[in-house]
Design a protein around this motif. Structure first.
Motif, short mmCIF file in Angstrom:
data_model
loop_
_atom_site.label_atom_id
_atom_site.label_comp_id
_atom_site.label_asym_id
_atom_site.label_seq_id
_atom_site.Cartn_x
_atom_site.Cartn_y
_atom_site.Cartn_z
N UNK A 95 40.57 44.01 87.78
CA UNK A 95 40.11 42.69 87.33
C UNK A 95 40.39 41.65 88.42
N UNK A 96 39.93 40.43 88.18
CA UNK A 96 40.24 39.34 89.09
C UNK A 96 39.88 38.01 88.46
N UNK A 97 40.81 37.05 88.53
CA UNK A 97 40.57 35.72 87.97
C UNK A 97 40.85 34.67 89.04
N UNK A 98 39.89 33.79 89.27
CA UNK A 98 40.06 32.69 90.21
C UNK A 98 39.75 31.37 89.53
N UNK A 99 40.35 30.30 90.06
CA UNK A 99 39.95 28.94 89.68
C UNK A 99 38.68 28.58 90.47
N UNK A 100 38.09 27.44 90.12
CA UNK A 100 36.89 27.01 90.84
C UNK A 100 37.14 26.77 92.32
N UNK A 101 38.38 26.45 92.70
CA UNK A 101 38.69 26.25 94.12
C UNK A 101 38.99 27.56 94.85
N UNK A 102 38.86 28.69 94.15
CA UNK A 102 39.06 30.00 94.77
C UNK A 102 40.47 30.51 94.75
N UNK A 103 41.42 29.74 94.25
CA UNK A 103 42.80 30.21 94.18
C UNK A 103 42.99 31.11 92.96
N UNK A 104 44.03 31.92 92.98
CA UNK A 104 44.31 32.85 91.88
C UNK A 104 44.63 32.08 90.61
N UNK B 22 47.58 32.02 85.15
CA UNK B 22 47.75 32.13 83.71
C UNK B 22 46.86 33.24 83.13
N UNK B 23 45.61 33.28 83.55
CA UNK B 23 44.74 34.34 83.04
C UNK B 23 45.17 35.71 83.56
N UNK B 24 45.64 35.76 84.79
CA UNK B 24 46.16 37.03 85.32
C UNK B 24 47.36 37.48 84.51
N UNK B 25 48.24 36.54 84.19
CA UNK B 25 49.42 36.87 83.38
C UNK B 25 49.02 37.43 82.03
N UNK B 26 48.02 36.82 81.39
CA UNK B 26 47.58 37.31 80.09
C UNK B 26 46.97 38.71 80.18
N UNK B 27 46.21 38.96 81.24
CA UNK B 27 45.66 40.30 81.42
C UNK B 27 46.77 41.31 81.64
N UNK B 28 47.79 40.95 82.40
CA UNK B 28 48.90 41.86 82.65
C UNK B 28 49.64 42.19 81.35
N UNK B 29 49.72 41.24 80.44
CA UNK B 29 50.34 41.52 79.14
C UNK B 29 49.55 42.58 78.38
#
Length: 252
Positions: free
Chosen positions: A98-107, A110-117
């Motif tokens: 998976x992969x989640x970025x903000x509109x500015x392209x940074x990681x 919070x969404x990554x943390x939720x996916x890891x859970x």
């Protein structure tokens, strides 16, 4: 004492259950299961995963990506991704890509943390979204801090051969805290060079051959896809012989 090269761990990018089965026949040690490789790989069906697991005994990583076109998702798309990840894990997936970025392209931490859970103790792989981040080393630090298992990357270049030096620096920066998996544009003819240049024993690649389906030949004017209009009498499938050749050359 000899310094022998370790055997390559070769992960094959697959677009179907049949791809996964062919990849295993060719000697792949792991597969990444997707649908729609034309758009970079989207979430596979549960059926594709179930059939793949029925036929092969190597780890199956499952892509969770609801659409093409970037990695900053709506709230509904994010909800779907978490639901897909749960369903795929329940159906036997060995890990989630998976992969989640903000509109500015940074990681998007919070969404990554939720996916890891959701992923829990299974393997977590942050895909090539990292290749469009503004600072790849800051992105790596964020993923390390969050506890991601592995990152797939072409070194922020169109292909691994072009990004090889950056990938090597990413490996050095990671210092064993996260696994760096080179993937993108690696082929049998350049696999050994990439291994040597990067200093890696793991690789990710797609190796396909063209298969034919003549059921549409009665009316070749009809197309079922987008505006690119590819021929409807053929498709790509993983090439077991080509995968075996890739593995042999990469280990040379």
């Amino acid at each position: 004492m000899t310094n022998e090269k370790k055997p390559l761990l070769f992960e094959v990018c697959c677009g179907s259950a049949e791809d996964a089965i062919e990849a295993a026949k060719g000697g792949a040690q792991r597969v990444e299961l997707n649908s729609d490789l034309f758009h970079g790989g989207l979430t596979p069906t549960i059926g594709a995963l179930q059939v793949a697991k029925r036929h092969i005994d190597i780890p199956v990583m499952c892509m969770v990506r609801p659409r093409e076109g970037g990695f900053c998702y709506t709230d509904v798309e994010f909800e779907v991704m978490l639901a897909d990840a749960r369903a795929l894990l329940d159906a036997g997936a060995d890990g989630i890509v998976f992969g989640f970025l903000h509109e500015d392209g940074t990681v998007d931490r919070e969404r990554t943390r939720q996916m890891l859970e959701v992923i829990g103790d299974k393997t977590s792989v942050f895909h090539r979204a990292i290749d469009v981040t503004p600072d790849v080393f800051a992105a790596l630090d964020a993923l390390i801090e969050l506890g991601v298992t592995r990152v797939l990357t072409s070194g922020q270049a169109p292909t691994v051969p072009q990004g090889a030096d950056v990938i090597r620096r990413m490996i050095e920066h990671a210092a064993g805290r996260i696994e760096i998996l080179p993937g993108g544009g690696i082929e049998a003819h350049n696999a050994a060079w990439c291994r040597e240049r990067i200093g890696t024993d793991i690789m990710h690649a797609a190796v396909h051959r063209t298969a034919r389906d003549l059921s549409c030949q009665g009316n070749p004017a009809i197309y079922f896809g987008g505006a690119i209009y590819p021929p409807e009498d053929r498709y790509l499938i993983a090439d077991a012989a080509g995968i075996a050749d890739f593995y042999k050359k990469a280990n040379a």
